[in-house]
Write a protein that holds these residues in place. Sequence first.
Motif, PDB file in Angstrom:
ATOM      1  N   ASN A   1       1.095   4.048  -3.231  1.00 54.70           N
ATOM      2  CA  ASN A   1       0.857   5.161  -3.107  1.00 54.70           C
ATOM      3  C   ASN A   1       1.991   6.388  -3.276  1.00 54.70           C
ATOM      4  O   ASN A   1       1.876   7.330  -3.970  1.00 54.70           O
ATOM      5  N   ASN A   2       3.213   5.941  -2.876  1.00 57.40           N
ATOM      6  CA  ASN A   2       4.535   6.765  -3.225  1.00 57.40           C
ATOM      7  C   ASN A   2       4.611   6.834  -4.753  1.00 57.40           C
ATOM      8  O   ASN A   2       5.195   8.036  -5.266  1.00 57.40           O
TER       9      ASN A   2
ATOM     10  N   GLU B   1      -9.555   5.098  -4.287  1.00 53.03           N
ATOM     11  CA  GLU B   1      -9.323   4.108  -3.197  1.00 53.03           C
ATOM     12  C   GLU B   1      -8.475   2.752  -3.755  1.00 53.03           C
ATOM     13  O   GLU B   1      -8.637   2.495  -4.675  1.00 53.03           O
TER      14      GLU B   1
ATOM     15  N   ASN C   1       0.863  -1.136   0.043  1.00 51.46           N
ATOM     16  CA  ASN C   1      -0.030   0.139   0.034  1.00 51.46           C
ATOM     17  C   ASN C   1       0.871   1.230   0.246  1.00 51.46           C
ATOM     18  O   ASN C   1       0.758   2.195  -0.858  1.00 51.46           O
ATOM     19  N   SER C   2       1.875   1.099   0.859  1.00 53.04           N
ATOM     20  CA  SER C   2       2.745   2.407   0.977  1.00 53.04           C
ATOM     21  C   SER C   2       3.538   2.492  -0.345  1.00 53.04           C
ATOM     22  O   SER C   2       3.616   3.821  -0.599  1.00 53.04           O
TER      23      SER C   2
ATOM     24  N   ARG D   1       2.369   6.430  -6.942  1.00 53.61           N
ATOM     25  CA  ARG D   1       1.349   7.403  -7.709  1.00 53.61           C
ATOM     26  C   ARG D   1       1.688   8.959  -7.436  1.00 53.61           C
ATOM     27  O   ARG D   1       1.495  10.012  -8.297  1.00 53.61           O
ATOM     28  N   VAL D   2       2.073   9.369  -6.192  1.00 53.36           N
ATOM     29  CA  VAL D   2       2.387  10.718  -5.881  1.00 53.36           C
ATOM     30  C   VAL D   2       3.753  11.223  -6.638  1.00 53.36           C
ATOM     31  O   VAL D   2       3.637  12.205  -7.198  1.00 53.36           O
TER      32      VAL D   2
ATOM     33  N   ASN E   1      -2.865  11.447  -6.853  1.00 55.72           N
ATOM     34  CA  ASN E   1      -3.495  11.392  -5.527  1.00 55.72           C
ATOM     35  C   ASN E   1      -3.019  10.021  -4.788  1.00 55.72           C
ATOM     36  O   ASN E   1      -2.769   8.985  -5.597  1.00 55.72           O
ATOM     37  N   ALA E   2      -2.763   9.877  -3.535  1.00 53.19           N
ATOM     38  CA  ALA E   2      -2.470   8.875  -2.812  1.00 53.19           C
ATOM     39  C   ALA E   2      -4.038   8.392  -2.650  1.00 53.19           C
ATOM     40  O   ALA E   2      -5.064   8.908  -2.521  1.00 53.19           O
ATOM     41  N   LEU E   3      -3.865   6.765  -2.877  1.00 50.45           N
ATOM     42  CA  LEU E   3      -5.303   6.167  -2.755  1.00 50.45           C
ATOM     43  C   LEU E   3      -5.648   6.050  -1.164  1.00 50.45           C
ATOM     44  O   LEU E   3      -4.873   5.369  -0.401  1.00 50.45           O
ATOM     45  N   LYS E   4      -6.926   6.187  -0.932  1.00 49.24           N
ATOM     46  CA  LYS E   4      -7.378   5.946   0.419  1.00 49.24           C
ATOM     47  C   LYS E   4      -7.713   4.325   0.654  1.00 49.24           C
ATOM     48  O   LYS E   4      -8.184   3.675  -0.390  1.00 49.24           O
TER      49      LYS E   4
ATOM     50  N   CYS F   1      -6.208  -1.003  -2.149  1.00 50.86           N
ATOM     51  CA  CYS F   1      -5.603  -1.946  -0.968  1.00 50.86           C
ATOM     52  C   CYS F   1      -5.067  -3.154  -1.543  1.00 50.86           C
ATOM     53  O   CYS F   1      -5.486  -3.669  -2.613  1.00 50.86           O
TER      54      CYS F   1
END
Length: 235
Positions: free
Chosen positions: A134-135, A219, A130-131, A137-138, A143-146, A221
């Motif tokens: 998101n890194n 979103e 997950n981390s 994508r950023v 946007n980072a995903l919820k 996961c």
Amino acid sequence: MKLSLDSKLSIPKLSKFHKDFIGFSILFAFIMVSLAFLTLALNFKILEEKSFQKAKATQVQEENSQKPESPKPKLPGKPQTQIVQSKNSHPLCKGVTEPWKLVPDPEKEGQFVICNSQTGNKMAAADELNSVLNNYRVAHGLNALKIDGTLCAIAGERAREVSQNFSHDGFEAAVERHNLQKSAGENIASGPLTAVQFVEWSWDKSSGHQANMLADWTEGCGGVNDRFAVFIFAR
């Protein structure tokens, strides 16, 4: 000469029977006229109610047609999100010298073999996946995903399923089991690989994986089971 006119009209007297008959006829005619008016009024009322019901049904139909439909899960068009991690032991890797080279498997549409992965036995955890994603994508200006609990449950189930059947076959069923009323996508891969290796050295090298990771999701996961990783995207 004197003329004299004298006329006398004789009106016969009516018997009781005739009087009763005339009275009954008048009453009967009055009743029939009243019934005719009543029938006409009832027919008008029925037509009025039918017209009202039809107008109401039309209004309800128009209102329903204007309501937005519940979003349905949008699945990938082609199973391009499949990668098998392998070292040089796979026949498709024969003669390949480039590190982390993705070679399409001609027998399995959308499936790739990673040649010369040069990795150890360390396997990513779901939180690490997950981390890192998101890194990723950023770093690409997105946007980072919820991290959503329902998506995490789906990803965990799918990781167990993928370990038994490496395909997208169970994705739609998993989405329906959790009643996910959102558009959704899926990346899968086999390792063992670290989270960075899954995201940046394998999925990033496949156009199908990369498109999923960089799409307008909100979103997501990851899920991990044994050496298999899954990431679920949604919006």
